[in-house]
Design an enzyme around this catalytic site. Structure first.
Site, short mmCIF file in Angstrom:
data_model
loop_
_atom_site.label_atom_id
_atom_site.label_comp_id
_atom_site.label_asym_id
_atom_site.label_seq_id
_atom_site.Cartn_x
_atom_site.Cartn_y
_atom_site.Cartn_z
N HIS A 154 2.92 70.77 31.09
CA HIS A 154 1.75 70.87 30.20
C HIS A 154 2.21 71.43 28.86
CE1 HIS A 154 -1.98 72.53 28.52
NE2 HIS A 154 -2.61 71.66 29.28
N CYS B 260 -1.47 66.34 27.31
CA CYS B 260 -2.74 66.98 26.98
C CYS B 260 -3.02 66.77 25.50
CB CYS B 260 -2.69 68.48 27.31
SG CYS B 260 -4.21 69.32 26.84
N HIS C 5 -4.61 64.75 30.12
CA HIS C 5 -5.79 65.57 29.83
C HIS C 5 -6.37 65.01 28.54
CE1 HIS C 5 -4.22 69.58 31.83
NE2 HIS C 5 -4.38 68.59 32.70
N ASP D 263 -10.59 67.21 29.72
CA ASP D 263 -10.12 68.60 29.65
C ASP D 263 -11.19 69.43 28.96
OD1 ASP D 263 -8.33 70.64 30.05
OD2 ASP D 263 -7.36 70.37 28.12
N HIS D 264 -11.47 70.55 29.53
CA HIS D 264 -12.49 71.47 29.01
C HIS D 264 -13.78 70.70 28.70
CE1 HIS D 264 -9.01 74.20 27.43
NE2 HIS D 264 -8.94 73.95 28.72
N TYR E 12 -14.58 75.22 31.79
CA TYR E 12 -14.71 74.40 32.99
C TYR E 12 -16.09 74.48 33.63
CZ TYR E 12 -9.78 73.51 32.51
OH TYR E 12 -8.56 73.10 32.02
C1 DNO Z 1 -6.17 75.04 30.38
C2 DNO Z 1 -5.21 74.29 31.18
C3 DNO Z 1 -3.90 75.02 31.36
C4 DNO Z 1 -3.01 74.26 32.31
C5 DNO Z 1 -1.68 74.92 32.57
C6 DNO Z 1 -0.80 73.98 33.34
O1 DNO Z 1 -7.33 74.77 30.42
O2 DNO Z 1 -5.05 73.02 30.73
O3 DNO Z 1 -4.15 76.29 31.88
O4 DNO Z 1 -3.67 74.13 33.54
O5 DNO Z 1 -1.05 75.26 31.41
O6 DNO Z 1 0.25 74.70 33.93
#
Ligand code: DNO
Length: 402
Positions: free
Chosen positions: A232, A270, A297, A350-351, A369
């Site tokens: 990530h 991401c 993501h 994501d988020h 989340y």
């Molecule tokens: C945040 C996430 C990160 C991710 C880690 C992966 O929302 O995208 O915390 O899970 O960095 O190791």
């Protein structure tokens, strides 16, 4: 694309039954109750798999199998934790779980300075503000030497911000910065200081060498199990807290892929994290590393030109989501044409903003989340995907299924 939703396990206020109704078929989760560094046993993995399957969903991506700080620093029980990591990978493989996410950010994972940044429509977004972060480093954490990283003007803005807070606001601000990581709850300032001290004198080259050691140790095991390890990006994607951060740009991607061309050495692309640097061309970055992406993501950010950003709507902000999804779909077709059965790329929205009924609930213990904002993002991305498939790929590929 394979639509997934992150679930934080049985304590997550968003239950699996809701996740099923979002349109997701896959679940991204982790065994957060197992301390960092310990082995994930087959029993524990199976139990989680069964819980997810009982809800009509599939656990298809691990996020994350955490990398212990001893591995990142190359000290202490590093060798033992590497052996444990390999064992966890083998156990996951024996349960059929093939995509494993990790990060190599020192000390803190992602960082935001405001978890409730109110947007004009009343919804809340995650926000990163340079002066607020400086206030944390200079006046709360009191990191030695931090003042060298900031201009006089930034320091004075930081001081104004710090002075504007009551003591209880300082506490809430501090915990929103350092104590947000499932599996790592209860972080205190002293613990952060102690962890930072383990990086004293560590250069970017040193941290890259530690990442190399990690990949060389785990990729062969992952390869045996037909798994892909996906890193990530750093978030924000530049050094903070006086520490090197080594995975935020296209050059960093090139360096990572040069460590080993094992198919197990992959990327969690991401878009939101990469977009935290306005000089990153996120679509071009994806295009260049597409064949090595194992998980996606999707998210975007909006910037104010002074280094501050908030998380935008999934289809808004600086990420050209149309072009990015088109590139992802093109990569999927390349994989399908190459005869790969796993050609569908797992992705998750994501988020998400806190919107509607979620605004009236107690704050989600996993910032970013809550359910509704992510569901909105998922719906938008699925619609975008279907539109692109119909308009750009149907002629070439006949009837395409997502
Ligand atoms: C945040 C996430 C990160 C991710 C880690 C992966 O929302 O995208 O915390 O899970 O960095 O190791």
């Amino acid at each position: 694309m394979q639509e997934c939703f992150r679930w934080y396990g049985p304590g997550d206020p968003v239950p699996l039954s809701f996740i099923r109704q979002t349109g997701a078929t896959g679940v991204v989760t982790s065994l957060h109750h197992i301390p960092y560094g310990e082995v994930w046993s087959v029993d524990e993995i199976r139990r989680r798999q069964e819980t997810v399957a009982a809800a009509g969903l599939e656990w298809n991506v691990v996020e994350s199998l955490p990398v212990h700080e001893d591995i990142k620093t190359g000290t202490g029980r590093c060798a033992e934790y590497l052996a444990n990591y390999r064992e966890s990978l083998r156990n996951l493989a024996s349960c059929g779980i093939k995509v494993v996410t990790y990060n190599f950010m020192p000390v803190l994972d992602w960082v935001r300075t405001d978890l409730h940044h109110v947007l004009p429509d009343g919804s809340e977004a995650l926000y990163f503000n340079q002066a607020q972060f400086a206030a944390f480093e200079l006046f709360i954490l009191r990191r030695p030497g931090a003042e060298k990283d900031y201009s006089a003007q930034r320091i004075s803005e930081a001081e104004d911000f710090y002075r504007s807070m009551t003591p209880s606001q300082v506490d809430a601000f501090t915990s929103s910065l350092v104590d947000n990581f499932p599996g790592f709850k209860g972080m205190t300032l002293d613990r952060v200081r102690e962890m930072l001290s383990r990086y004293d004198g560590m250069t970017r080259d040193d941290l890259e060498a530690n990442l190399r050691r990690f990949l060389e140790a785990v990729c062969p095991t992952a390869e045996e199990g037909d798994q892909v390890m996906v890193i990530h990006p750093d978030d924000p994607p530049y050094p903070i807290l006086g520490l090197p951060r080594i995975f935020g740009t296209i050059d960093d991607i090139r360096k990572l892929l040069a460590v080993t061309d094992s198919p197990a050495n992959g990327i969690c692309f991401c878009s939101g994290s990469f977009s935290g640097r306005p000089d990153n061309d996120v679509v071009a970055m994806f295009r260049e590393c597409a064949s090595r992406v194992g998980f996606v993501h999707l998210r975007s950010t909006e910037h104010d030109g002074h280094g501050n950003f908030y998380e935008a709507d999934h289809l808004g902000g600086v990420v050209d989501m149309y072009s990015l999804v088109k590139e992802i779909l093109a990569e999927q077709f390349r994989r399908r044409d190459a005869g790969r059965s796993d050609w569908r790329l797992p992705f998750r929205p994501d988020h998400g903003h806190v919107i509607m009924d979620d605004l009236a609930k107690p704050p989600c213990p996993n910032p970013g989340y809550s359910a509704l904002g992510r569901m909105k993002g998922l719906a938008e991305i699925r619609g975008l995907e279907l539109g692109i498939l119909k308009s750009c790929f149907e002629k070439e590929y006949g009837h395409v299924s997502r």
